[in-house]
Design a protein around this motif. Structure first.
Motif, PDB file in Angstrom:
ATOM      1  N   ASP A  92       7.679  30.107 -29.488  1.00 58.35           N
ATOM      2  CA  ASP A  92       8.290  28.925 -30.099  1.00 58.35           C
ATOM      3  C   ASP A  92       7.233  28.134 -30.855  1.00 58.35           C
ATOM      4  N   THR A  93       7.132  28.403 -32.133  1.00 59.08           N
ATOM      5  CA  THR A  93       6.104  27.755 -32.960  1.00 59.08           C
ATOM      6  C   THR A  93       6.469  26.316 -33.329  1.00 59.08           C
ATOM      7  N   SER A  94       7.652  25.863 -32.912  1.00 57.67           N
ATOM      8  CA  SER A  94       8.041  24.496 -33.268  1.00 57.67           C
ATOM      9  C   SER A  94       7.523  23.470 -32.263  1.00 57.67           C
ATOM     10  N   LEU A  95       6.950  23.932 -31.152  1.00 58.94           N
ATOM     11  CA  LEU A  95       6.481  23.023 -30.111  1.00 58.94           C
ATOM     12  C   LEU A  95       5.011  22.671 -30.294  1.00 58.94           C
ATOM     13  N   TYR A  96       4.642  21.496 -29.808  1.00 58.75           N
ATOM     14  CA  TYR A  96       3.225  21.123 -29.720  1.00 58.75           C
ATOM     15  C   TYR A  96       2.671  21.673 -28.409  1.00 58.75           C
ATOM     16  N   GLY A  97       1.555  22.359 -28.456  1.00 59.59           N
ATOM     17  CA  GLY A  97       0.922  22.886 -27.254  1.00 59.59           C
ATOM     18  C   GLY A  97      -0.193  21.977 -26.779  1.00 59.59           C
ATOM     19  N   MET A  98      -0.219  21.721 -25.467  1.00 57.66           N
ATOM     20  CA  MET A  98      -1.282  20.883 -24.904  1.00 57.66           C
ATOM     21  C   MET A  98      -1.778  21.506 -23.611  1.00 57.66           C
ATOM     22  N   GLY A  99      -2.973  22.026 -23.623  1.00 58.56           N
ATOM     23  CA  GLY A  99      -3.565  22.632 -22.441  1.00 58.56           C
ATOM     24  C   GLY A  99      -4.568  21.689 -21.806  1.00 58.56           C
ATOM     25  N   VAL A 100      -4.526  21.594 -20.481  1.00 59.82           N
ATOM     26  CA  VAL A 100      -5.493  20.770 -19.750  1.00 59.82           C
ATOM     27  C   VAL A 100      -6.220  21.670 -18.769  1.00 59.82           C
ATOM     28  N   SER A 101      -7.525  21.691 -18.903  1.00 57.71           N
ATOM     29  CA  SER A 101      -8.356  22.540 -18.063  1.00 57.71           C
ATOM     30  C   SER A 101      -9.525  21.701 -17.547  1.00 57.71           C
ATOM     31  N   GLY A 102     -10.324  22.313 -16.686  1.00 53.85           N
ATOM     32  CA  GLY A 102     -11.508  21.636 -16.186  1.00 53.85           C
ATOM     33  C   GLY A 102     -12.754  22.410 -16.546  1.00 53.85           C
ATOM     34  N   ASP A 103     -13.908  21.860 -16.180  1.00 55.43           N
ATOM     35  CA  ASP A 103     -15.161  22.537 -16.510  1.00 55.43           C
ATOM     36  C   ASP A 103     -15.313  23.822 -15.704  1.00 55.43           C
ATOM     37  N   GLY A 104     -14.782  23.853 -14.473  1.00 53.22           N
ATOM     38  CA  GLY A 104     -14.803  25.098 -13.722  1.00 53.22           C
ATOM     39  C   GLY A 104     -13.794  26.086 -14.269  1.00 53.22           C
ATOM     40  N   ASP A 105     -12.610  25.600 -14.532  1.00 56.29           N
ATOM     41  CA  ASP A 105     -11.523  26.455 -15.020  1.00 56.29           C
ATOM     42  C   ASP A 105     -11.861  27.072 -16.372  1.00 56.29           C
ATOM     43  N   THR A 106     -12.604  26.343 -17.207  1.00 49.99           N
ATOM     44  CA  THR A 106     -12.938  26.838 -18.543  1.00 49.99           C
ATOM     45  C   THR A 106     -14.321  27.479 -18.614  1.00 49.99           C
ATOM     46  N   ALA A 107     -15.339  26.786 -18.122  1.00 50.36           N
ATOM     47  CA  ALA A 107     -16.721  27.220 -18.372  1.00 50.36           C
ATOM     48  C   ALA A 107     -17.202  28.304 -17.417  1.00 50.36           C
ATOM     49  N   SER A 108     -16.466  28.565 -16.349  1.00 47.61           N
ATOM     50  CA  SER A 108     -16.839  29.657 -15.444  1.00 47.61           C
ATOM     51  C   SER A 108     -15.771  30.748 -15.475  1.00 47.61           C
ATOM     52  N   ILE A 109     -14.717  30.547 -14.692  1.00 51.67           N
ATOM     53  CA  ILE A 109     -13.706  31.588 -14.539  1.00 51.67           C
ATOM     54  C   ILE A 109     -13.019  31.904 -15.869  1.00 51.67           C
ATOM     55  N   GLY A 110     -12.808  30.883 -16.695  1.00 51.05           N
ATOM     56  CA  GLY A 110     -12.014  31.077 -17.895  1.00 51.05           C
ATOM     57  C   GLY A 110     -12.798  31.158 -19.188  1.00 51.05           C
ATOM     58  N   MET A 111     -14.116  31.392 -19.114  1.00 55.47           N
ATOM     59  CA  MET A 111     -14.908  31.367 -20.343  1.00 55.47           C
ATOM     60  C   MET A 111     -14.437  32.405 -21.357  1.00 55.47           C
ATOM     61  N   GLY A 112     -14.078  33.592 -20.889  1.00 52.29           N
ATOM     62  CA  GLY A 112     -13.624  34.624 -21.822  1.00 52.29           C
ATOM     63  C   GLY A 112     -12.353  34.207 -22.539  1.00 52.29           C
ATOM     64  N   GLN A 113     -11.408  33.663 -21.785  1.00 55.61           N
ATOM     65  CA  GLN A 113     -10.143  33.230 -22.396  1.00 55.61           C
ATOM     66  C   GLN A 113     -10.380  32.050 -23.343  1.00 55.61           C
ATOM     67  N   ARG A 120      -8.954  32.977 -32.106  1.00 56.89           N
ATOM     68  CA  ARG A 120      -7.644  33.243 -32.713  1.00 56.89           C
ATOM     69  C   ARG A 120      -7.038  32.003 -33.352  1.00 56.89           C
ATOM     70  N   ASN A 121      -7.634  30.837 -33.090  1.00 57.28           N
ATOM     71  CA  ASN A 121      -7.187  29.571 -33.684  1.00 57.28           C
ATOM     72  C   ASN A 121      -5.710  29.306 -33.392  1.00 57.28           C
ATOM     73  N   LEU A 122      -5.342  29.434 -32.116  1.00 58.10           N
ATOM     74  CA  LEU A 122      -3.973  29.133 -31.687  1.00 58.10           C
ATOM     75  C   LEU A 122      -3.732  27.630 -31.807  1.00 58.10           C
ATOM     76  N   PRO A 123      -2.681  27.200 -32.519  1.00 61.70           N
ATOM     77  CA  PRO A 123      -2.434  25.764 -32.633  1.00 61.70           C
ATOM     78  C   PRO A 123      -2.104  25.116 -31.286  1.00 61.70           C
ATOM     79  N   MET A 124      -3.042  24.412 -30.725  1.00 64.39           N
ATOM     80  CA  MET A 124      -2.850  23.697 -29.466  1.00 64.39           C
ATOM     81  C   MET A 124      -4.017  22.737 -29.250  1.00 64.39           C
ATOM     82  N   VAL A 125      -3.785  21.729 -28.441  1.00 64.46           N
ATOM     83  CA  VAL A 125      -4.871  20.858 -27.986  1.00 64.46           C
ATOM     84  C   VAL A 125      -5.429  21.450 -26.704  1.00 64.46           C
ATOM     85  N   TYR A 126      -6.706  21.721 -26.690  1.00 64.73           N
ATOM     86  CA  TYR A 126      -7.362  22.294 -25.508  1.00 64.73           C
ATOM     87  C   TYR A 126      -8.278  21.216 -24.925  1.00 64.73           C
ATOM     88  N   ILE A 127      -7.784  20.540 -23.886  1.00 61.96           N
ATOM     89  CA  ILE A 127      -8.541  19.459 -23.251  1.00 61.96           C
ATOM     90  C   ILE A 127      -9.333  20.015 -22.075  1.00 61.96           C
TER      91      ILE A 127
END
Length: 346
Positions: A92-113, A120-127
Protein backbone atom coordinates in the motif's frame (compact mmCIF):
# COMPACT_ATOMS: atom_id res chain seq x y z
CA UNK A 1 -8.11 22.01 28.11
CA UNK A 2 -8.62 24.52 25.31
CA UNK A 3 -5.61 23.15 23.42
CA UNK A 4 -6.82 19.54 23.75
CA UNK A 5 -10.23 20.40 22.32
CA UNK A 6 -8.92 22.50 19.43
CA UNK A 7 -9.51 20.88 16.07
CA UNK A 8 -7.09 20.84 13.17
CA UNK A 9 -7.97 21.37 9.50
CA UNK A 10 -9.42 17.83 9.14
CA UNK A 11 -11.56 18.14 12.25
CA UNK A 12 -9.45 16.10 14.66
CA UNK A 13 -8.24 17.03 18.12
CA UNK A 14 -4.82 16.28 19.51
CA UNK A 15 -6.45 13.50 21.52
CA UNK A 16 -7.24 11.68 18.26
CA UNK A 17 -3.48 11.24 17.72
CA UNK A 18 -2.70 9.79 21.12
CA UNK A 19 -2.21 6.15 22.05
CA UNK A 20 -2.29 4.20 25.27
CA UNK A 21 -0.87 5.59 28.52
CA UNK A 22 2.88 5.06 28.60
CA UNK A 23 4.34 2.36 30.82
CA UNK A 24 7.91 3.54 30.25
CA UNK A 25 9.90 5.10 33.10
CA UNK A 26 8.91 8.60 34.11
CA UNK A 27 11.28 10.99 32.35
CA UNK A 28 12.20 8.51 29.59
CA UNK A 29 13.22 10.33 26.43
CA UNK A 30 11.04 8.01 24.36
CA UNK A 31 7.94 9.59 25.92
CA UNK A 32 9.14 13.00 24.74
CA UNK A 33 9.59 11.63 21.22
CA UNK A 34 6.07 10.16 21.25
CA UNK A 35 4.64 13.51 22.31
CA UNK A 36 6.34 15.28 19.41
CA UNK A 37 5.10 12.67 16.91
CA UNK A 38 1.56 13.31 18.17
CA UNK A 39 1.98 17.05 17.89
CA UNK A 40 3.64 16.95 14.46
CA UNK A 41 0.99 14.69 12.87
CA UNK A 42 -1.79 16.78 14.44
CA UNK A 43 -0.34 20.02 13.08
CA UNK A 44 0.21 18.47 9.64
CA UNK A 45 -3.46 17.40 9.47
CA UNK A 46 -2.53 13.82 8.59
CA UNK A 47 -5.34 11.31 9.10
CA UNK A 48 -4.09 8.75 11.66
CA UNK A 49 -5.47 5.92 9.51
CA UNK A 50 -3.08 7.01 6.73
CA UNK A 51 -0.07 6.05 8.86
CA UNK A 52 1.33 2.58 9.46
CA UNK A 53 3.74 2.08 12.35
CA UNK A 54 6.50 -0.52 12.59
CA UNK A 55 8.75 -1.59 15.44
CA UNK A 56 11.05 -4.36 16.61
CA UNK A 57 12.02 -5.20 20.18
CA UNK A 58 13.06 -3.00 23.09
CA UNK A 59 11.78 -0.03 25.08
CA UNK A 60 11.79 2.02 21.89
CA UNK A 61 9.68 -0.54 20.11
CA UNK A 62 7.05 -0.40 22.85
CA UNK A 63 6.61 3.31 22.31
CA UNK A 64 4.42 3.12 19.14
CA UNK A 65 1.65 1.90 21.45
CA UNK A 66 1.71 5.34 23.07
CA UNK A 67 0.97 7.47 20.00
CA UNK A 68 -1.33 7.29 16.96
CA UNK A 69 -3.65 4.70 18.44
CA UNK A 70 -5.91 4.82 15.38
CA UNK A 71 -3.07 3.99 12.97
CA UNK A 72 -2.10 0.58 11.62
CA UNK A 73 0.80 -1.09 13.43
CA UNK A 74 3.14 -4.08 13.09
CA UNK A 75 5.54 -5.23 15.82
CA UNK A 76 8.24 -7.60 14.58
CA UNK A 77 11.12 -9.58 15.99
CA UNK A 78 14.42 -8.03 17.06
CA UNK A 79 16.06 -6.01 14.28
CA UNK A 80 13.60 -7.10 11.59
CA UNK A 81 11.39 -4.01 11.50
CA UNK A 82 12.62 -2.92 8.02
CA UNK A 83 11.45 -6.21 6.44
CA UNK A 84 7.96 -5.69 7.82
CA UNK A 85 7.96 -2.13 6.55
CA UNK A 86 9.13 -3.12 3.07
CA UNK A 87 6.37 -5.67 2.62
CA UNK A 88 3.56 -3.54 4.04
CA UNK A 89 4.51 -0.34 2.21
CA UNK A 90 4.98 -2.18 -1.07
CA UNK A 91 1.41 -3.46 -0.70
CA UNK A 92 0.00 0.00 0.00
CA UNK A 93 2.02 2.92 -1.32
CA UNK A 94 -0.65 5.41 -0.23
CA UNK A 95 0.27 5.10 3.46
CA UNK A 96 2.92 6.98 5.42
CA UNK A 97 5.41 4.56 6.98
CA UNK A 98 6.88 5.25 10.41
CA UNK A 99 9.35 2.84 11.97
CA UNK A 100 10.56 3.17 15.55
CA UNK A 101 13.65 1.28 16.57
CA UNK A 102 16.34 1.50 19.22
CA UNK A 103 20.12 1.57 19.19
CA UNK A 104 20.22 -2.13 20.07
CA UNK A 105 17.48 -3.06 17.64
CA UNK A 106 19.19 -1.16 14.80
CA UNK A 107 22.92 -0.92 15.48
CA UNK A 108 23.44 -4.52 16.64
CA UNK A 109 20.84 -7.12 15.75
CA UNK A 110 19.31 -5.12 12.92
CA UNK A 111 22.34 -3.50 11.31
CA UNK A 112 22.02 -5.53 8.11
CA UNK A 113 18.35 -4.67 7.70
CA UNK A 114 19.06 -1.02 8.52
CA UNK A 115 21.68 -0.83 5.77
CA UNK A 116 19.57 -2.49 3.12
CA UNK A 117 16.36 -0.54 3.70
CA UNK A 118 18.40 2.65 3.31
CA UNK A 119 20.08 1.34 0.17
CA UNK A 120 16.65 0.66 -1.33
CA UNK A 121 15.36 4.11 -0.28
CA UNK A 122 12.01 2.80 0.98
CA UNK A 123 9.74 5.80 1.67
CA UNK A 124 9.41 5.78 5.46
CA UNK A 125 10.55 7.60 8.58
CA UNK A 126 13.15 5.47 10.36
CA UNK A 127 13.42 6.71 13.95
CA UNK A 128 16.20 5.42 16.17
CA UNK A 129 15.54 6.23 19.81
CA UNK A 130 19.16 6.15 20.88
CA UNK A 131 20.08 5.85 24.57
CA UNK A 132 23.25 3.76 24.45
CA UNK A 133 21.88 0.85 26.51
CA UNK A 134 19.54 -2.12 26.37
CA UNK A 135 17.05 -0.66 28.84
CA UNK A 136 14.46 -3.43 28.54
CA UNK A 137 16.98 -6.04 29.72
CA UNK A 138 18.40 -3.93 32.57
CA UNK A 139 21.05 -1.73 31.03
CA UNK A 140 23.68 -3.67 29.09
CA UNK A 141 25.90 -1.59 26.76
CA UNK A 142 24.51 -1.19 23.27
CA UNK A 143 26.58 -0.66 20.12
CA UNK A 144 26.19 3.13 20.39
CA UNK A 145 27.55 3.33 23.96
CA UNK A 146 30.59 5.54 24.33
CA UNK A 147 34.00 3.97 24.75
CA UNK A 148 35.00 4.33 28.40
CA UNK A 149 31.42 4.57 29.66
CA UNK A 150 31.18 2.99 33.10
CA UNK A 151 27.86 1.66 34.37
CA UNK A 152 27.13 0.19 37.77
CA UNK A 153 26.45 -3.39 36.75
CA UNK A 154 28.31 -3.53 33.42
CA UNK A 155 31.81 -2.26 34.14
CA UNK A 156 33.55 -0.15 31.49
CA UNK A 157 32.81 -0.25 27.78
CA UNK A 158 35.97 -1.09 25.82
CA UNK A 159 34.72 -0.41 22.30
CA UNK A 160 34.20 2.59 20.03
CA UNK A 161 30.53 3.42 19.39
CA UNK A 162 28.57 2.98 16.17
CA UNK A 163 27.43 6.38 14.87
CA UNK A 164 23.92 5.97 13.40
CA UNK A 165 24.19 9.04 11.17
CA UNK A 166 27.58 8.06 9.77
CA UNK A 167 26.32 4.56 9.06
CA UNK A 168 23.29 5.99 7.27
CA UNK A 169 25.44 8.30 5.15
CA UNK A 170 27.80 5.46 4.28
CA UNK A 171 24.76 3.52 3.01
CA UNK A 172 23.74 6.43 0.75
CA UNK A 173 20.79 7.59 2.82
CA UNK A 174 18.82 10.42 1.23
CA UNK A 175 17.73 12.04 4.51
CA UNK A 176 19.81 12.03 7.67
CA UNK A 177 19.04 14.08 10.76
CA UNK A 178 19.82 14.01 14.45
CA UNK A 179 17.53 15.27 17.18
CA UNK A 180 17.53 15.41 20.96
CA UNK A 181 14.55 14.39 23.07
CA UNK A 182 15.21 17.40 25.29
CA UNK A 183 14.80 19.80 22.34
CA UNK A 184 11.13 19.32 21.40
CA UNK A 185 10.80 22.33 19.12
CA UNK A 186 13.54 21.23 16.75
CA UNK A 187 12.50 17.59 16.99
CA UNK A 188 8.95 18.36 15.88
CA UNK A 189 10.14 20.19 12.77
CA UNK A 190 12.53 17.35 11.91
CA UNK A 191 9.66 14.86 12.19
CA UNK A 192 7.52 16.95 9.85
CA UNK A 193 10.28 17.13 7.25
CA UNK A 194 11.01 13.42 7.57
CA UNK A 195 7.39 12.32 6.97
CA UNK A 196 7.33 14.32 3.73
CA UNK A 197 10.59 12.94 2.38
CA UNK A 198 10.07 10.44 -0.44
CA UNK A 199 12.69 7.96 0.64
CA UNK A 200 14.13 6.56 3.84
CA UNK A 201 14.39 9.43 6.33
CA UNK A 202 16.76 8.41 9.11
CA UNK A 203 16.21 10.31 12.35
CA UNK A 204 18.70 9.49 15.08
CA UNK A 205 17.23 10.86 18.32
CA UNK A 206 19.37 11.00 21.45
CA UNK A 207 16.80 9.81 23.98
CA UNK A 208 18.20 9.49 27.53
CA UNK A 209 17.50 6.40 29.60
CA UNK A 210 16.85 7.87 33.05
CA UNK A 211 17.18 4.48 34.73
CA UNK A 212 20.40 3.03 33.32
CA UNK A 213 22.35 5.70 31.39
CA UNK A 214 21.78 9.29 32.46
CA UNK A 215 25.10 10.29 34.05
CA UNK A 216 25.74 13.97 33.47
CA UNK A 217 29.03 13.46 31.61
CA UNK A 218 27.75 10.91 29.07
CA UNK A 219 26.57 11.89 25.60
CA UNK A 220 23.21 10.12 25.98
CA UNK A 221 22.19 12.08 29.09
CA UNK A 222 19.86 15.06 29.44
CA UNK A 223 22.54 17.14 31.13
CA UNK A 224 25.10 16.54 28.38
CA UNK A 225 22.58 17.21 25.63
CA UNK A 226 21.42 20.47 27.15
CA UNK A 227 24.98 21.66 27.73
CA UNK A 228 26.72 20.36 24.61
CA UNK A 229 24.02 20.36 21.93
CA UNK A 230 25.21 22.26 18.85
CA UNK A 231 22.41 23.11 16.46
CA UNK A 232 23.38 23.25 12.82
CA UNK A 233 20.51 25.64 12.13
CA UNK A 234 17.07 26.72 13.25
CA UNK A 235 14.64 24.69 11.20
CA UNK A 236 11.09 25.35 10.03
CA UNK A 237 8.95 22.98 7.97
CA UNK A 238 6.55 24.72 5.56
CA UNK A 239 3.80 22.52 4.00
CA UNK A 240 3.36 22.72 0.25
CA UNK A 241 -0.02 24.39 0.37
CA UNK A 242 1.10 27.26 2.59
CA UNK A 243 2.63 30.41 1.26
CA UNK A 244 6.27 30.68 2.24
CA UNK A 245 6.94 33.73 4.37
CA UNK A 246 10.25 34.24 6.10
CA UNK A 247 10.05 37.90 6.93
CA UNK A 248 12.05 37.65 10.12
CA UNK A 249 15.16 36.30 8.48
CA UNK A 250 17.94 38.52 7.23
CA UNK A 251 19.07 38.17 3.65
CA UNK A 252 21.83 35.65 3.23
CA UNK A 253 21.06 33.76 6.42
CA UNK A 254 18.36 31.40 5.13
CA UNK A 255 18.49 28.28 3.01
CA UNK A 256 15.39 26.55 1.63
CA UNK A 257 15.32 22.88 0.65
CA UNK A 258 12.28 21.88 -1.40
CA UNK A 259 10.95 18.35 -0.97
CA UNK A 260 9.32 16.26 -3.72
CA UNK A 261 5.77 17.37 -2.92
CA UNK A 262 6.60 21.06 -2.82
CA UNK A 263 7.02 21.27 0.94
CA UNK A 264 9.97 23.36 2.02
CA UNK A 265 12.44 23.04 4.86
CA UNK A 266 13.69 26.47 5.80
CA UNK A 267 17.06 26.48 7.54
CA UNK A 268 18.27 29.54 9.35
CA UNK A 269 22.02 29.61 9.64
CA UNK A 270 23.47 29.86 13.11
CA UNK A 271 27.17 30.23 13.78
CA UNK A 272 28.29 28.08 10.86
CA UNK A 273 27.67 28.07 7.12
CA UNK A 274 26.38 24.61 6.41
CA UNK A 275 24.97 23.05 3.24
CA UNK A 276 22.77 20.00 4.07
CA UNK A 277 22.76 18.88 0.41
CA UNK A 278 26.52 18.18 0.49
CA UNK A 279 27.29 14.60 1.44
CA UNK A 280 30.98 15.34 1.99
CA UNK A 281 30.11 18.19 4.35
CA UNK A 282 27.85 15.84 6.29
CA UNK A 283 30.72 13.42 6.84
CA UNK A 284 33.00 16.30 7.84
CA UNK A 285 30.77 17.82 10.51
CA UNK A 286 29.95 14.45 12.05
CA UNK A 287 33.63 13.60 12.30
CA UNK A 288 34.40 17.02 13.78
CA UNK A 289 31.61 16.59 16.30
CA UNK A 290 33.00 13.23 17.31
CA UNK A 291 36.47 14.67 17.85
CA UNK A 292 35.08 17.62 19.87
CA UNK A 293 32.59 15.40 21.72
CA UNK A 294 29.69 17.59 20.65
CA UNK A 295 26.07 16.66 20.07
CA UNK A 296 25.36 17.98 16.56
CA UNK A 297 21.60 18.23 15.89
CA UNK A 298 19.54 19.27 12.89
CA UNK A 299 19.18 18.26 9.25
CA UNK A 300 22.57 16.77 8.41
CA UNK A 301 21.95 15.60 4.85
CA UNK A 302 19.08 15.54 2.38
CA UNK A 303 18.78 14.46 -1.27
CA UNK A 304 15.15 15.22 -2.11
CA UNK A 305 15.16 14.13 -5.76
CA UNK A 306 16.60 10.62 -5.41
CA UNK A 307 14.29 7.90 -6.77
CA UNK A 308 12.61 5.70 -4.17
CA UNK A 309 12.19 1.95 -4.49
CA UNK A 310 8.62 2.60 -5.65
CA UNK A 311 9.95 4.65 -8.57
CA UNK A 312 12.50 1.99 -9.51
CA UNK A 313 9.85 -0.73 -9.63
CA UNK A 314 7.37 1.53 -11.42
CA UNK A 315 4.56 0.56 -9.06
CA UNK A 316 1.06 1.50 -10.24
CA UNK A 317 -0.71 4.43 -8.69
CA UNK A 318 -3.43 2.15 -7.31
CA UNK A 319 -2.09 0.30 -4.22
CA UNK A 320 -1.57 -3.42 -4.77
CA UNK A 321 -3.68 -4.36 -1.74
CA UNK A 322 -6.70 -2.61 -3.23
CA UNK A 323 -6.58 -4.26 -6.64
CA UNK A 324 -9.07 -6.92 -7.62
CA UNK A 325 -7.99 -10.45 -8.42
CA UNK A 326 -8.54 -9.72 -12.06
CA UNK A 327 -6.25 -6.71 -11.90
CA UNK A 328 -3.49 -8.62 -10.14
CA UNK A 329 -3.58 -11.78 -12.27
CA UNK A 330 -1.63 -11.64 -15.55
CA UNK A 331 -3.67 -12.13 -18.72
CA UNK A 332 -3.68 -15.60 -20.30
CA UNK A 333 -1.75 -14.25 -23.27
CA UNK A 334 0.95 -12.87 -20.96
CA UNK A 335 1.24 -16.19 -19.10
CA UNK A 336 1.56 -18.04 -22.41
CA UNK A 337 4.35 -15.70 -23.46
CA UNK A 338 6.18 -16.31 -20.18
CA UNK A 339 5.80 -20.09 -20.51
CA UNK A 340 7.00 -19.94 -24.07
CA UNK A 341 10.04 -17.93 -23.06
CA UNK A 342 10.84 -20.24 -20.12
CA UNK A 343 10.59 -23.52 -22.03
CA UNK A 344 11.64 -22.52 -25.54
CA UNK A 345 15.27 -23.55 -24.99
CA UNK A 346 14.64 -26.88 -23.27
Amino acid sequence: MADIQALNAIGLSRTDYRGLPSTLCQGCGHNAVSNQIIQAMYEMNIQPEKIVKFSGIGCSSKSPAYFLGRSFAFNGVHGRMPSLATGALFADTSLYGMGVSGDGDTASIGMGQFKHVIRRNLPMVYIVENNGVYGLTKGQFSATAEKGLTLKHEGTNLFLPVDICLEALASNATFVARGFAGDPKQLKELLKAAIKHRGTAVLDIISPCVTFNNKDDTIHSYAFGKEREVRLHDLIFVPARDQLTIEDFEEGTVRDVELYDGSVITLRKLERDYDPTSRSEAFRILEEARERRELITGLIYVEPDAPSIFDLYELPEKPLNRMTEGELRPASQTLNQVHSWLFSNL
